[in-house]
Design a protein around this motif. Structure first.
Motif, short mmCIF file in Angstrom:
data_model
loop_
_atom_site.label_atom_id
_atom_site.label_comp_id
_atom_site.label_asym_id
_atom_site.label_seq_id
_atom_site.Cartn_x
_atom_site.Cartn_y
_atom_site.Cartn_z
N GLU A 44 -9.49 -1.06 8.87
CA GLU A 44 -8.41 -1.49 10.05
C GLU A 44 -6.79 -1.30 9.02
OE1 GLU A 44 -7.56 -5.36 12.82
OE2 GLU A 44 -9.21 -5.38 11.56
N THR A 45 -6.87 -2.04 8.21
CA THR A 45 -5.51 -1.98 7.52
C THR A 45 -5.11 -0.44 7.37
OG1 THR A 45 -5.83 -4.00 6.25
CG2 THR A 45 -4.28 -2.73 5.29
N TYR A 105 0.82 -1.28 0.08
CA TYR A 105 0.12 -0.08 0.12
C TYR A 105 0.79 1.37 -0.01
CZ TYR A 105 -3.78 -3.19 1.20
OH TYR A 105 -4.36 -4.31 1.25
N ALA A 106 1.82 1.29 0.51
CA ALA A 106 2.95 2.49 0.77
C ALA A 106 3.70 2.75 -0.36
CB ALA A 106 3.64 2.42 2.27
N ASN A 107 4.47 1.57 -0.65
CA ASN A 107 5.73 2.09 -1.53
C ASN A 107 5.00 2.17 -3.08
OD1 ASN A 107 7.74 1.33 0.30
ND2 ASN A 107 7.69 -0.82 -0.38
N PRO A 108 3.85 1.63 -3.40
CA PRO A 108 3.36 2.10 -4.79
C PRO A 108 3.47 3.62 -5.01
CG PRO A 108 2.30 0.02 -4.07
CD PRO A 108 3.16 0.48 -2.91
N HIS A 109 3.02 4.18 -3.74
CA HIS A 109 2.74 5.65 -3.86
C HIS A 109 4.02 6.52 -3.40
CE1 HIS A 109 -1.69 5.52 -4.41
NE2 HIS A 109 -1.42 4.24 -3.94
N ILE A 110 4.95 6.20 -2.37
CA ILE A 110 5.88 6.86 -1.87
C ILE A 110 7.26 6.38 -1.76
CG2 ILE A 110 4.07 8.26 -0.70
CD1 ILE A 110 4.70 6.95 1.98
N VAL A 142 -1.66 7.59 -0.12
CA VAL A 142 -1.68 6.28 0.28
C VAL A 142 -2.82 5.73 0.88
CG1 VAL A 142 -0.18 4.60 1.91
CG2 VAL A 142 0.86 6.44 0.61
N LEU A 143 -3.25 6.71 1.73
CA LEU A 143 -4.40 6.34 2.82
C LEU A 143 -5.88 6.31 2.10
CD1 LEU A 143 -3.00 7.84 6.26
CD2 LEU A 143 -2.85 5.48 5.21
N ASP A 144 -5.90 7.48 1.72
CA ASP A 144 -7.43 7.75 1.04
C ASP A 144 -7.95 6.82 0.28
OD1 ASP A 144 -9.44 9.83 1.11
OD2 ASP A 144 -9.16 10.10 -1.10
N PRO A 145 -7.47 6.19 -0.72
CA PRO A 145 -7.77 5.02 -1.31
C PRO A 145 -8.38 3.84 -0.60
CG PRO A 145 -6.04 5.75 -2.34
CD PRO A 145 -5.85 6.34 -1.25
N ILE A 146 -7.78 3.42 0.63
CA ILE A 146 -8.45 2.29 1.30
C ILE A 146 -8.92 2.80 2.60
CG2 ILE A 146 -6.53 0.89 0.15
CD1 ILE A 146 -4.86 1.34 2.73
N TRP A 147 -9.09 4.16 3.04
CA TRP A 147 -9.58 4.31 4.34
C TRP A 147 -10.87 4.14 4.55
CZ3 TRP A 147 -6.38 6.00 8.14
CH2 TRP A 147 -7.22 6.26 9.13
N ARG A 148 -11.58 3.91 3.90
CA ARG A 148 -13.15 3.57 3.76
C ARG A 148 -13.50 1.88 3.69
NH1 ARG A 148 -12.51 8.59 2.37
NH2 ARG A 148 -13.73 10.16 3.50
N THR A 149 -12.62 1.45 2.62
CA THR A 149 -12.92 0.04 2.34
C THR A 149 -11.80 -0.82 3.14
OG1 THR A 149 -11.19 0.22 0.63
CG2 THR A 149 -13.55 0.55 -0.05
#
Length: 413
Positions: free
Chosen positions: A170-171, A139-144, A160-167
């Motif tokens: 917990e991750t 999740y982090a490396n692809p972006h930053i 990094v966070l916005d695309p997965i924050w709602r779906t």
């Protein structure tokens, strides 16, 4: 004399087992100061041991997963040459690292790897280490990952966070904390400066909704506690096997899957009817004492303790335990949607609906962390006898005759 160097073979490294002495790493010499180290958990790495200024020194070379035997021997030879020249390999490695650090800007990916490497000995849990690495990689490396760590700002963290924050709430929340710690480490080291863009309070909390507002709570499917006795009877209609024994033991002890499948013979005091799970095998990293009912003791006693087998619920291969799918497959063959972890909910519902046992007693049985360390210690010790009464009552409930189980008997005590 010819065997002073290059004593090890790749097969010997592959088959090397931990020391029989508890909590003691095993060292196997290859010669010339090179050793294979096998930790009590089975991790393997190469070490170089030497003497500098009259004092013994040890230098880690790397895991066998990332460094083969030939590479380790080459490094050992380089270090021996340094020692012969009156130089300390440790100091030289630090100097070389400093040269690399100043030669190029450090990326987030590099900092993440360094942070994990620096802290993995404290974590002592391979699963935890792998979760860190995997979440950063996925999740982090692809972006930053390739960004210079000094240039990472709020916009980069949000990418990094916005695309997965709602779906994957917990991750995402765990990932945010990990990014914050990595960036904090980079600041202390001197690779970046200023405020931490991944901090939550009065910062990302203004940009993202609270996790509790968007997280989807997923409960593990469980067997209705009123049907648990019939479930166990139906289960025993199958061909007996290690999975059935493990699942019944898990049910009677309200334990987690990993705790049960990794259970070892030396953790049991069958005379005292206590199973002591060490801290490193517990989710909360605290020793957990489990009072065993008579039926739970019988399950363990009825399993043959084979020589050189440390696991109670052993797998098909020597030195292994059953997999985390073994018990699940038992339930699937019965046509159930429930999962082994759901048995903890079954136990908790029984304690709440059918008994007068205090809530904190049931939480202690589930190894949930209640209160501070002082309260937790109290629950582990002074309430062990009270938990024994509760677990005996649970075992009795699980063994109810069919006629009683079909009724609406109140088992409150």
């Amino acid at each position: 004399m010819a065997r002073e160097l290059n004593r090890l073979t790749a097969l010997e490294i592959k088959n090397a087992q931990p020391s029989s002495t508890p909590n003691t790493p095993r060292l196997i010499a290859d010669g010339g100061g090179l050793y294979l180290q096998v930790t009590p958990q089975g991790s393997k790495s190469f070490l170089f041991r030497y003497t500098y200024n009259g004092k013994p020194q040890t230098l880690g070379l790397g895991s066998v997963n990332s460094l083969n035997l030939a590479g380790a021997r080459e490094l050992a030879q380089q270090h021996r040459s340094l020692v012969q020249k009156g130089m300390d390999p440790k100091i030289e490695r630090v100097r070389e690292k400093t040269r690399r650090d100043t030669a190029a800007e450090q990326t987030f990916q590099w900092c993440a790897d360094e942070y994990i490497e620096a802290h993995k000995e404290d974590w002592k849990n391979e699963k935890h280490i792998n979760q860190w690495r995997q979440s950063i990689k996925d999740y982090a490396n692809p972006h930053i990952g390739l960004l210079p760590v000094k240039d990472i700002n709020e916009k980069a963290v949000m990418a990094v966070l916005d695309p997965i924050w709602r779906t994957k709430t917990e991750t995402a929340t765990r990932l945010r904390g990990r990014i914050e710690r990595i960036l904090g480490w980079a600041t202390v080291i001197g690779y970046r400066s200023g405020d931490n863009p991944a901090r939550w309070t009065a910062h990302l909390s203004e940009l993202l909704p609270k996790p509790s507002k968007v997280a989807k709570v997923e409960h593990h499917p469980a067997v209705d506690h009123r049907k648990i006795a019939q479930f166990l009877r139906d289960m025993h209609m199958q061909k007996d096997g290690m999975g059935i024994r493990a699942l019944e033991f898990l049910t009677l002890t309200a334990s987690r899957t990993g705790e049960v499948i990794g259970a070892q013979w030396d953790e049991f005091d069958l005379e005292g009817k206590v199973w002591t799970v060490p801290a490193e095998r517990m989710k909360g990293q605290r020793i957990h004492e489990v009072p065993l009912s008579q039926r739970a003791v019988e399950i363990i006693k009825n399993i043959a303790h084979l020589p050189d087998e440390k696991y109670v619920f052993r797998g098909t291969k020597h030195g292994t335990h059953i997999s985390n799918m073994t018990m699940l497959n038992v339930m699937r063959r019965m046509g159930l949607e429930a999962v082994p972890h759901g048995m903890r909910s079954t136990f908790r519902d029984w304690a709440a609906d059918e008994t007068d046992f205090p809530r904190e007693l049931a939480e202690a049985a589930l190894a949930h962390i209640v209160g501070d360390k002082t309260e937790a210690a109290y629950l582990r010790t002074t309430r062990l006898d009270r938990r024994r009464v509760m677990m005996d009552a649970w075992a009795e409930y699980c063994a109810r005759p069919k006629a009683v189980a079909a009724g609406a008997q109140d088992t409150k005590k």
